[in-house]
Design a protein around this motif. Structure first.
Motif, PDB file in Angstrom:
ATOM      1  N   ARG A   1       1.147  -1.255   0.290  1.00 12.39           N
ATOM      2  CA  ARG A   1      -0.423  -0.265  -0.137  1.00 12.39           C
ATOM      3  C   ARG A   1       1.199   1.126  -0.326  1.00 12.39           C
ATOM      4  O   ARG A   1       0.596   1.981  -0.649  1.00 12.39           O
ATOM      5  CB  ARG A   1      -0.915  -0.326   1.453  1.00 12.39           C
ATOM      6  N   PRO A   2       1.810   0.646   1.084  1.00 12.96           N
ATOM      7  CA  PRO A   2       2.893   2.766   0.703  1.00 12.96           C
ATOM      8  C   PRO A   2       2.931   2.693  -0.438  1.00 12.96           C
ATOM      9  O   PRO A   2       3.563   3.880  -0.721  1.00 12.96           O
ATOM     10  CB  PRO A   2       3.376   2.905   1.941  1.00 12.96           C
TER      11      PRO A   2
ATOM     12  N   GLN B   1       0.906   3.785  -2.993  1.00 15.76           N
ATOM     13  CA  GLN B   1       0.698   5.633  -2.219  1.00 15.76           C
ATOM     14  C   GLN B   1       1.553   6.611  -2.954  1.00 15.76           C
ATOM     15  O   GLN B   1       1.410   7.488  -3.603  1.00 15.76           O
ATOM     16  CB  GLN B   1       0.273   5.770  -1.320  1.00 15.76           C
ATOM     17  N   THR B   2       3.009   5.757  -2.715  1.00 21.71           N
ATOM     18  CA  THR B   2       3.729   6.711  -2.877  1.00 21.71           C
ATOM     19  C   THR B   2       4.291   6.733  -5.010  1.00 21.71           C
ATOM     20  O   THR B   2       4.608   7.822  -5.058  1.00 21.71           O
ATOM     21  CB  THR B   2       5.830   6.194  -2.322  1.00 21.71           C
TER      22      THR B   2
ATOM     23  N   ALA C   1      -3.829   1.932  -4.176  1.00 24.82           N
ATOM     24  CA  ALA C   1      -3.653   1.689  -3.012  1.00 24.82           C
ATOM     25  C   ALA C   1      -4.910   2.026  -2.119  1.00 24.82           C
ATOM     26  O   ALA C   1      -5.092   2.132  -1.689  1.00 24.82           O
ATOM     27  CB  ALA C   1      -2.642   3.077  -2.692  1.00 24.82           C
TER      28      ALA C   1
ATOM     29  N   ARG D   1      -6.448   0.071   0.964  1.00 29.59           N
ATOM     30  CA  ARG D   1      -6.323   0.346   1.822  1.00 29.59           C
ATOM     31  C   ARG D   1      -8.167   0.342   2.360  1.00 29.59           C
ATOM     32  O   ARG D   1      -8.553  -0.278   3.418  1.00 29.59           O
ATOM     33  CB  ARG D   1      -6.890   2.197   2.146  1.00 29.59           C
TER      34      ARG D   1
END
Lengths: 295, 202
Positions: A87-88, A91-92, A287, A291
């Motif tokens: 997920r991170p 997102q990034t 992402a 989430r």
């Protein structure tokens, strides 16, 4: 109430003493301090009482069993269950792609505005005769730059300069780059040619790209730099060019020059931006999906 | 049955062995999540997630205290939940009784073996303790729950929270001081035995 005469270290010692986490020699010393310092003893008793209260609470019973079924176990070991580390990353990646997309868009906008100023200089629509006249001074410039060459030499050596007259003579529509072609033949004469040469509507957008002029001018400069002198008695390199590479007839556009036009670059920009946009959307969607799965 | 053997079997994929570990530790994990979150439903979810995560990452357990390892996973889930609450604050819907009044505590938290008076006192004390725990910063709360409620030693607490023992000592001292200040307002709720402990020592 916390005794202000005691330091944080004193409270840590009290806790360690209470929990049996103090080495034996320190424990003896601390026991002596407790006998001698009433405020330390009071703090010790207060914390001791707090600990007893917390410990007096029996552990709660779980409202149900948390044993895993075979299905839950299989799901826990599945690929998408390892979503937390992804997920991170998504997102990034989404944020980075969005940032690059925004930068590319701004850059493209600025470049487009800078390039878009050139067509404002063009007042009249192109006429074949005007294009011929516009090309002529450029040809003169080309001849002036090679004074030792025979009369035919510029035409053969720099076939680009021949393009405009031939094009009009052949009855095809004039190559708008009468100016542009003049630029190829005349080096520094490129800018005036563009300013003065009338344009056809078909190729206006080609001239809107300042990069194409730059490329053509650079190519011309290189061509001139490599011109052998007539005294050497060697033929001009351009005379060895195959016939199909002289763009005199209506068989334009010149392949190499046209590949470098701003239109292609613009298309590449849009493609990159579209790709970045897709990346941003894709990573962002992934992402959000992960989430929501986690929630 | 030997805990180490169960852990090894579970690491080899024996779900039955893992479920025995779950049964052995589920009360401890639920107590921990409840004390950290202060809400039975969230604690229930966090406890279930803890065991699912534990099963998933069982291969990463390299020995040491298994309960500290479990409590670390549980604490991380509680941190996640608390962060989520901060981002999206919600008002919990409490169940209503016959008079349409909110039932603040679910009934299964009360020991059925107690008399009504004891149950009421115990309930009030639990609420007071939970209130004071909720007042603590999360880092302090986790330490005091591990050491004072779960009975972990400093080394285990350090392992569970991935912090040095010095940090655990410092946080525990501060947490107890704050708890003591907070609980001063609830001394009347204490059982007489506990009150005597305090008064007898002073």
């Amino acid at each position: 109430m916390k005794d202000t005469r005691l330091t944080d270290r004193d409270y840590e010692d009290i806790c360690a003493y209470l929990d049996g986490e103090m080495p034996e020699n320190q424990r003896r010393q601390f026991a002596q301090r407790l006998q001698q310092e009433p405020q330390l003893k009071a703090a010790y008793e207060a914390l001791s009482r707090t600990k007893v209260i917390l410990r007096s609470q029996s552990p709660l019973r779980a409202p149900r069993n948390y044993t895993l079924t075979a299905e839950q176990a299989a799901k826990a070991k599945s690929f998408w269950s390892y979503r937390t580390p992804f997920r991170p990353v998504f997102q990034t990646a989404s944020a980075l792609a969005s940032a690059v997309l925004a930068l590319a868009f701004v850059f493209n906008l600025i470049a487009f505005q800078m390039g878009g100023a050139r067509p404002m200089m063009v007042a009249e629509p192109a006429q074949p005769e005007a294009a011929l006249q516009a090309a002529a001074p450029t040809q003169v410039v080309q001849q002036n730059k090679l004074p030792m060459a025979p009369q035919e030499a510029p035409t053969e050596a720099a076939p680009m300069a021949k393009a405009a007259p031939d094009a009009t003579a052949a009855g095809g529509f004039p190559y708008p780059g009468g100016g542009e072609m003049g630029g190829m033949g005349g080096g520094e004469g490129a800018a005036p040619s563009i300013a003065e040469a009338p344009l056809t509507g078909v190729y206006t957008d080609t001239l809107m790209m300042p990069l194409s002029e730059t490329v053509v001018s650079t190519a011309t400069a290189l061509l001139e730099a490599e011109q052998p002198t007539p005294e050497m008695g060697l033929p001009y390199p351009a005379t060895e060019l195959p016939a199909e590479r002289s763009y005199g007839t209506a068989g334009y556009p010149p392949p190499e020059a046209h590949e470098m036009t701003g239109r292609n670059l613009l298309n590449a920009f849009w493609l990159k931006q579209a790709l970045l946009g897709l990346l941003a959307l894709g990573f962002g969607g992934a992402a959000i999906y992960l989430r929501q799965r986690k929630a | 049955m030997d805990e180490q053997w169960l852990i090894l079997s579970a690491q080899k994929g024996d779900l039955e062995a893992f479920n025995r570990l779950v049964l052995a530790y589920q009360d401890m994990v639920f107590t921990h999540t409840y004390r950290l979150l202060g809400d039975a439903d969230s604690a229930d979810d966090a406890a279930q997630e803890t065991f699912i995560s534990a099963y998933r990452s069982l291969m990463t357990f390299r020995g040491g205290s298994f309960r500290a390892w479990l409590l670390r996973i549980a604490s991380n889930h509680c941190y996640d939940e608390l962060r989520k609450r901060k981002r999206r604050p919600t008002t919990p819907l409490e169940p209503l009784n016959l008079e349409d009044e909110e039932i603040e505590n679910v009934q299964w938290l009360i020991d059925p073996g107690q008399s009504p008076e004891e149950a009421a006192t115990q309930k009030a004390l639990k609420e007071a303790i939970q209130h004071c725990l909720d007042e603590l910063p999360m880092d302090f709360r986790a330490v005091v729950v591990m050491v004072d409620v779960q009975g972990l030693d400093y080394q285990e607490a350090a392992q569970a929270l991935a912090k040095p023992v010095g940090t655990i000592k410092s946080r525990l001292a501060r947490a107890r001081s704050r708890l003591q200040e907070c609980l001063q307002g609830f001394w009347e709720l204490l059982p007489s035995s506990l009150r005597l402990v305090g008064e007898g020592n002073s």
